[in-house]
Design a protein around this motif. Structure first.
Motif, PDB file in Angstrom:
ATOM      1  N   VAL A 128       0.569  -1.033   0.069  1.00  0.00           N
ATOM      2  CA  VAL A 128      -0.016   0.068   0.061  1.00  0.00           C
ATOM      3  C   VAL A 128       0.992   1.216  -0.004  1.00  0.00           C
ATOM      4  CG1 VAL A 128      -1.803   1.482   1.247  1.00  0.00           C
ATOM      5  CG2 VAL A 128      -2.126  -1.089   0.963  1.00  0.00           C
ATOM      6  N   SER A 129       1.842   1.260   0.661  1.00  0.00           N
ATOM      7  CA  SER A 129       2.752   2.387   0.728  1.00  0.00           C
ATOM      8  C   SER A 129       3.539   2.505  -0.613  1.00  0.00           C
ATOM      9  CB  SER A 129       3.949   2.086   1.664  1.00  0.00           C
ATOM     10  OG  SER A 129       4.812   3.028   2.108  1.00  0.00           O
ATOM     11  N   ASP A 130       3.982   1.515  -1.047  1.00  0.00           N
ATOM     12  CA  ASP A 130       4.606   1.744  -2.407  1.00  0.00           C
ATOM     13  C   ASP A 130       3.443   2.018  -3.418  1.00  0.00           C
ATOM     14  OD1 ASP A 130       6.857   0.688  -1.383  1.00  0.00           O
ATOM     15  OD2 ASP A 130       6.454  -1.402  -2.233  1.00  0.00           O
ATOM     16  N   LEU A 131       2.248   1.688  -3.601  1.00  0.00           N
ATOM     17  CA  LEU A 131       1.262   2.255  -4.463  1.00  0.00           C
ATOM     18  C   LEU A 131       1.062   3.587  -4.327  1.00  0.00           C
ATOM     19  CD1 LEU A 131      -0.950  -0.776  -4.229  1.00  0.00           C
ATOM     20  CD2 LEU A 131       0.198  -0.030  -6.377  1.00  0.00           C
ATOM     21  N   SER A 132       1.041   4.022  -2.828  1.00  0.00           N
ATOM     22  CA  SER A 132       0.608   5.405  -2.597  1.00  0.00           C
ATOM     23  C   SER A 132       1.899   6.501  -3.084  1.00  0.00           C
ATOM     24  CB  SER A 132       0.411   5.411  -1.113  1.00  0.00           C
ATOM     25  OG  SER A 132      -0.515   4.803  -0.622  1.00  0.00           O
ATOM     26  N   ALA A 133       2.775   5.789  -3.150  1.00  0.00           N
ATOM     27  CA  ALA A 133       4.105   6.636  -3.560  1.00  0.00           C
ATOM     28  C   ALA A 133       4.314   6.633  -4.882  1.00  0.00           C
ATOM     29  CB  ALA A 133       5.359   6.199  -2.817  1.00  0.00           C
ATOM     30  N   TRP A 134       3.998   5.576  -5.625  1.00  0.00           N
ATOM     31  CA  TRP A 134       3.902   5.735  -7.264  1.00  0.00           C
ATOM     32  C   TRP A 134       2.639   6.703  -7.628  1.00  0.00           C
ATOM     33  CZ3 TRP A 134       3.973  -0.615  -7.551  1.00  0.00           C
ATOM     34  CH2 TRP A 134       5.172  -0.875  -7.005  1.00  0.00           C
ATOM     35  N   ALA A 135       1.519   6.584  -6.802  1.00  0.00           N
ATOM     36  CA  ALA A 135       0.426   7.496  -7.699  1.00  0.00           C
ATOM     37  C   ALA A 135       0.934   8.952  -7.028  1.00  0.00           C
ATOM     38  CB  ALA A 135      -0.810   7.186  -6.794  1.00  0.00           C
ATOM     39  N   ASP A 136       1.918   9.168  -5.938  1.00  0.00           N
ATOM     40  CA  ASP A 136       2.173  10.595  -5.535  1.00  0.00           C
ATOM     41  C   ASP A 136       3.031  11.272  -6.625  1.00  0.00           C
ATOM     42  OD1 ASP A 136       2.698  12.588  -3.288  1.00  0.00           O
ATOM     43  OD2 ASP A 136       4.433  12.039  -3.811  1.00  0.00           O
ATOM     44  N   GLU A 137       3.961  10.356  -7.358  1.00  0.00           N
ATOM     45  CA  GLU A 137       4.842  10.703  -8.366  1.00  0.00           C
ATOM     46  C   GLU A 137       3.822  11.348  -9.448  1.00  0.00           C
ATOM     47  OE1 GLU A 137       8.027   7.295  -8.082  1.00  0.00           O
ATOM     48  OE2 GLU A 137       6.615   7.034  -9.572  1.00  0.00           O
ATOM     49  N   ILE A 138       2.801  10.684  -9.930  1.00  0.00           N
ATOM     50  CA  ILE A 138       2.130  11.230 -11.064  1.00  0.00           C
ATOM     51  C   ILE A 138       1.267  12.430 -10.742  1.00  0.00           C
ATOM     52  CG2 ILE A 138       0.170  10.596 -12.637  1.00  0.00           C
ATOM     53  CD1 ILE A 138       1.150   7.659 -12.675  1.00  0.00           C
ATOM     54  N   PHE A 139       0.563  12.254  -9.629  1.00  0.00           N
ATOM     55  CA  PHE A 139      -0.021  13.580  -8.901  1.00  0.00           C
ATOM     56  C   PHE A 139       0.472  15.000  -8.955  1.00  0.00           C
ATOM     57  CE2 PHE A 139      -3.521  10.397  -7.011  1.00  0.00           C
ATOM     58  CZ  PHE A 139      -4.546  11.031  -7.608  1.00  0.00           C
ATOM     59  N   LYS A 140       1.883  14.757  -8.325  1.00  0.00           N
ATOM     60  CA  LYS A 140       2.627  15.901  -7.897  1.00  0.00           C
ATOM     61  C   LYS A 140       3.064  16.293  -9.413  1.00  0.00           C
ATOM     62  CE  LYS A 140       4.675  15.386  -3.638  1.00  0.00           C
ATOM     63  NZ  LYS A 140       5.806  14.710  -2.743  1.00  0.00           N
ATOM     64  N   ALA A 141       3.512  15.605 -10.298  1.00  0.00           N
ATOM     65  CA  ALA A 141       3.859  16.123 -11.719  1.00  0.00           C
ATOM     66  C   ALA A 141       2.784  16.626 -12.392  1.00  0.00           C
ATOM     67  CB  ALA A 141       4.292  14.842 -12.652  1.00  0.00           C
ATOM     68  N   SER A 142       1.518  16.295 -12.303  1.00  0.00           N
ATOM     69  CA  SER A 142       0.371  16.552 -13.073  1.00  0.00           C
ATOM     70  C   SER A 142      -0.056  17.803 -12.508  1.00  0.00           C
ATOM     71  CB  SER A 142      -0.688  15.389 -13.083  1.00  0.00           C
ATOM     72  OG  SER A 142      -0.216  14.432 -13.665  1.00  0.00           O
ATOM     73  N   GLU A 143      -0.149  17.972 -11.283  1.00  0.00           N
ATOM     74  CA  GLU A 143      -0.669  18.986 -10.613  1.00  0.00           C
ATOM     75  C   GLU A 143       0.264  20.291 -11.135  1.00  0.00           C
ATOM     76  OE1 GLU A 143      -2.006  20.394  -6.077  1.00  0.00           O
ATOM     77  OE2 GLU A 143      -0.443  19.127  -6.312  1.00  0.00           O
ATOM     78  N   ALA A 144       1.509  20.071 -11.155  1.00  0.00           N
ATOM     79  CA  ALA A 144       2.472  21.292 -11.670  1.00  0.00           C
ATOM     80  C   ALA A 144       1.694  21.738 -13.233  1.00  0.00           C
ATOM     81  CB  ALA A 144       3.970  20.913 -11.666  1.00  0.00           C
ATOM     82  N   LEU A 145       1.269  21.121 -13.796  1.00  0.00           N
ATOM     83  CA  LEU A 145       0.916  21.187 -15.280  1.00  0.00           C
ATOM     84  C   LEU A 145      -0.457  21.581 -15.302  1.00  0.00           C
ATOM     85  CD1 LEU A 145       2.962  18.405 -16.663  1.00  0.00           C
ATOM     86  CD2 LEU A 145       3.645  20.780 -16.746  1.00  0.00           C
ATOM     87  N   VAL A 146      -1.370  21.719 -14.443  1.00  0.00           N
ATOM     88  CA  VAL A 146      -2.715  22.509 -14.584  1.00  0.00           C
ATOM     89  C   VAL A 146      -2.812  23.761 -15.320  1.00  0.00           C
ATOM     90  CG1 VAL A 146      -4.905  23.108 -13.350  1.00  0.00           C
ATOM     91  CG2 VAL A 146      -3.640  20.982 -12.536  1.00  0.00           C
ATOM     92  N   THR A 147      -3.581  23.959 -16.283  1.00  0.00           N
ATOM     93  CA  THR A 147      -3.726  25.110 -17.027  1.00  0.00           C
ATOM     94  C   THR A 147      -4.451  26.228 -15.988  1.00  0.00           C
ATOM     95  OG1 THR A 147      -5.860  24.955 -18.007  1.00  0.00           O
ATOM     96  CG2 THR A 147      -3.907  23.715 -18.940  1.00  0.00           C
ATOM     97  N   PRO A 148      -4.486  27.469 -16.529  1.00  0.00           N
ATOM     98  CA  PRO A 148      -5.083  28.747 -15.656  1.00  0.00           C
ATOM     99  C   PRO A 148      -6.444  28.453 -15.672  1.00  0.00           C
ATOM    100  CG  PRO A 148      -3.315  29.369 -17.377  1.00  0.00           C
ATOM    101  CD  PRO A 148      -3.308  28.130 -17.528  1.00  0.00           C
ATOM    102  N   ASN A 149      -7.059  27.440 -16.740  1.00  0.00           N
ATOM    103  CA  ASN A 149      -8.567  27.075 -16.717  1.00  0.00           C
ATOM    104  C   ASN A 149      -8.978  25.948 -15.950  1.00  0.00           C
ATOM    105  OD1 ASN A 149      -9.143  29.248 -18.517  1.00  0.00           O
ATOM    106  ND2 ASN A 149      -8.475  27.944 -20.079  1.00  0.00           N
ATOM    107  N   GLY A 150      -7.833  25.571 -15.131  1.00  0.00           N
ATOM    108  CA  GLY A 150      -8.244  24.521 -13.998  1.00  0.00           C
ATOM    109  C   GLY A 150      -8.253  23.036 -14.680  1.00  0.00           C
ATOM    110  N   LEU A 151      -7.839  22.723 -15.794  1.00  0.00           N
ATOM    111  CA  LEU A 151      -7.815  21.511 -16.547  1.00  0.00           C
ATOM    112  C   LEU A 151      -6.259  21.130 -16.775  1.00  0.00           C
ATOM    113  CD1 LEU A 151     -10.654  22.343 -18.956  1.00  0.00           C
ATOM    114  CD2 LEU A 151     -10.934  20.928 -16.881  1.00  0.00           C
ATOM    115  N   VAL A 152      -6.226  19.727 -16.912  1.00  0.00           N
ATOM    116  CA  VAL A 152      -5.195  19.363 -17.576  1.00  0.00           C
ATOM    117  C   VAL A 152      -5.281  19.019 -18.955  1.00  0.00           C
ATOM    118  CG1 VAL A 152      -4.118  17.873 -15.758  1.00  0.00           C
ATOM    119  CG2 VAL A 152      -5.740  16.843 -17.193  1.00  0.00           C
ATOM    120  N   ARG A 153      -4.101  19.159 -19.658  1.00  0.00           N
ATOM    121  CA  ARG A 153      -4.015  19.037 -21.322  1.00  0.00           C
ATOM    122  C   ARG A 153      -3.971  17.379 -21.700  1.00  0.00           C
ATOM    123  NH1 ARG A 153      -3.427  23.637 -23.693  1.00  0.00           N
ATOM    124  NH2 ARG A 153      -2.350  25.597 -22.581  1.00  0.00           N
TER     125      ARG A 153
END
Length: 489
Positions: free
Chosen positions: A334-359
């Motif tokens: 569970v800890s590993d899966l959480s950490a792997w998801a965290d990688e994607i979430f953090k990278a994606s959150e940094a790329l949210v557009t000013p309109n509040g969406l991802v590309r």
């Protein structure tokens, strides 16, 4: 009178009305839900739809329920889930005889073509035949001939250890539906298992629900091609790894394992995500490419929906582990899966557009802003909160869900979506986007009931606009307009 008629017409157009608010009402979501049911046709669409139905309509049967899930709660009144499973079995060709089964398995394992499938039996009077659908061309990744066309009969054996692919002493197994994608039919496996419990393993089209689920399991573990690291291919006729697979196959393996008290299958679910990550993840940007290793469909880009499929699949596997009898034994997983998801979430959150969406291609500034992936990311982020894993993605999820809600038009369609048959371009409508909005709001409701953990905003309802207004269903808008007409008349 003319001015009133113009006003009514303007209200009927309604995207501007919905665009002024951000929280969809239950009436709005009911329209989204009905469209989801009417639009879904392909295996992965109906698998996603079944998950949305569970989380929205039968939350007590969802793996995200805060109560003990296994053994499963009452399944006596889940007719729409049974209808989906019934449709699945109606699509399965008649079982082959033993010699045909052996020939099919050897051919399928080594890339040969199977015998022609038997015709599907027509639905009997009073039976459901197929979900309402729109006629569409094949998805861009589908091939004219599928090596999953034939359906051997089910086996009663439960596999424990995955053998080498050239081992001819294999348990018989076949996918739930004929499909060029090996992984997509597995997304229907949980619906079929629930139908098995609801109907006491009823037989449809000469196949029993429980046996069909076991046959799908054996097919995944023993007969689908594998990458050198053991990753089960997403395709039937070649080794190809798609990020989509993490939502289709590992949750099915985990659920089957939890239901049957089989830790090996829970381990297999975890291991499949691990092997997919090792191939698809770009460690320098912590995003997953969409497709690797295959030749018939090539996509090295960082497709947003693929990354969302991955984190949402991880959430489902985590939930299943946490509610299984092996929760204490699998804390590291569970800890590993959480950490792997965290990688994607953090990278994606940094790329949210000013309109509040991802590309659509999340790190490509020229790619269009996409409601489809944004909705699934929102659902997954809120689920990590309801699972009490982390609240780190709550604000990210709320930002996305607000923007997606703006993009639900007056007729209930999610707009600004990825074309479901050609993932590189923007489409006009998407069955999976409809399902993702339902999943996101199901997660939001559970999160709201828990007291909104991780919410840093000051508003009572973080999805409302600055004035605290929630959305108005277009029918209500038209009713108001009609009353105005009669009053002024």
């Amino acid at each position: 009178m003319k001015n009133v008629a113009v006003a009514v017409a303007a209200l009927a157009a309604a995207p501007a009305v919905l665009g002024a608010v951000t929280h969809l009402t239950d009436d709005c979501l009911e329209v989204v839900f009905k469209l989801m049911n009417n639009m879904s046709h392909y295996s992965w669409e109906n698998g996603t739809r079944s998950q949305a139905i569970l989380e929205w309509k039968y939350p007590q049967l969802s793996v995200f329920t805060p109560n003990a899930l296994f053994p499963v709660a009452d399944t006596s009144n889940i007719s729409d889930i049974v209808d989906i499973a019934h449709w699945v079995l109606l699509q399965r060709p008649q079982p082959l005889n033993q010699s045909q089964e052996v020939a099919w398995l050897l051919n399928a394992t080594h890339g040969g073509l199977p015998p022609s499938p038997s015709p599907v039996l027509p639905a009997q009077e009073g039976e459901s035949s197929t979900p309402a659908r729109r006629d569409r061309a094949k998805r861009q990744d589908e091939t004219p001939t599928s090596s999953a066309s034939a359906q051997p009969s089910a086996t009663s054996s439960t596999p424990i250890i995955v053998p080498f692919l050239n081992n001819t002493q294999l348990p018989l197994g076949a996918p739930l539906l004929p499909d060029g994608a090996a992984g997509d039919p597995a997304s229907l496996g949980i619906a079929v298992m629930l139908a098995n419990m609801s109907t006491n393993n009823a037989v449809v089209n000469n196949s029993a629900y429980g046996d069909s689920a076991t046959s799908e399991l054996n097919y995944q573990l023993y007969h689908v091609p594998r990458a050198p690291n053991g990753a089960i291919s997403h395709r039937t006729n070649e080794v190809a790894l798609w990020a989509d697979n993490v939502y289709m196959v590992p949750p099915f393996l985990a659920y089957y394992g939890a239901l049957n008290n089989n830790k090996t299958l829970l381990d297999a679910a975890y291991n499949q995500i691990s092997t997919y990550r090792s191939v698809l993840r770009n460690s320098s940007i912590n995003l997953w490419q969409h497709i690797a290793l295959g030749k018939e469909a090539i996509d090295p880009g960082y497709w947003a929906t693929g990354n969302a499929w991955a984190v949402a699949g991880m959430a489902r596997v985590i939930a299943t582990i946490k509610h299984s009898s092996f929760a204490n034994d699998m804390k590291q997983e569970v800890s590993d899966l959480s950490a792997w998801a965290d990688e994607i979430f953090k990278a994606s959150e940094a790329l949210v557009t000013p309109n509040g969406l991802v590309r659509n291609y999340i790190n490509n500034a020229s790619s269009f802003e996409d409601s489809t992936a944004s909705a699934l990311f929102a659902a997954a982020g809120l689920r990590f909160s309801t699972l009490k894993v982390t609240n780190s993605y709550v604000n990210f999820s709320l930002t996305l869900l607000k923007a997606v809600s703006h993009n639900v038009n007056s007729t209930g369609y999610v707009t600004q979506v990825t074309d479901p048959l050609k993932f590189t371009v923007e489409g006009t409508e998407s069955p999976e986007a409809q399902s993702f909005v339902i999943l996101a709001y199901a997660a939001y409701k559970d999160w709201d009931k828990m007291g909104k953990p991780g919410n840093t905003g000051s508003k009572k309802d973080p999805l409302t606009d600055a004035a605290g207004r929630a959305s108005v269903h277009v029918g209500a808008v038209l009713a108001v307009a009609a009353s105005m007409f009669w009053v002024l008349a």
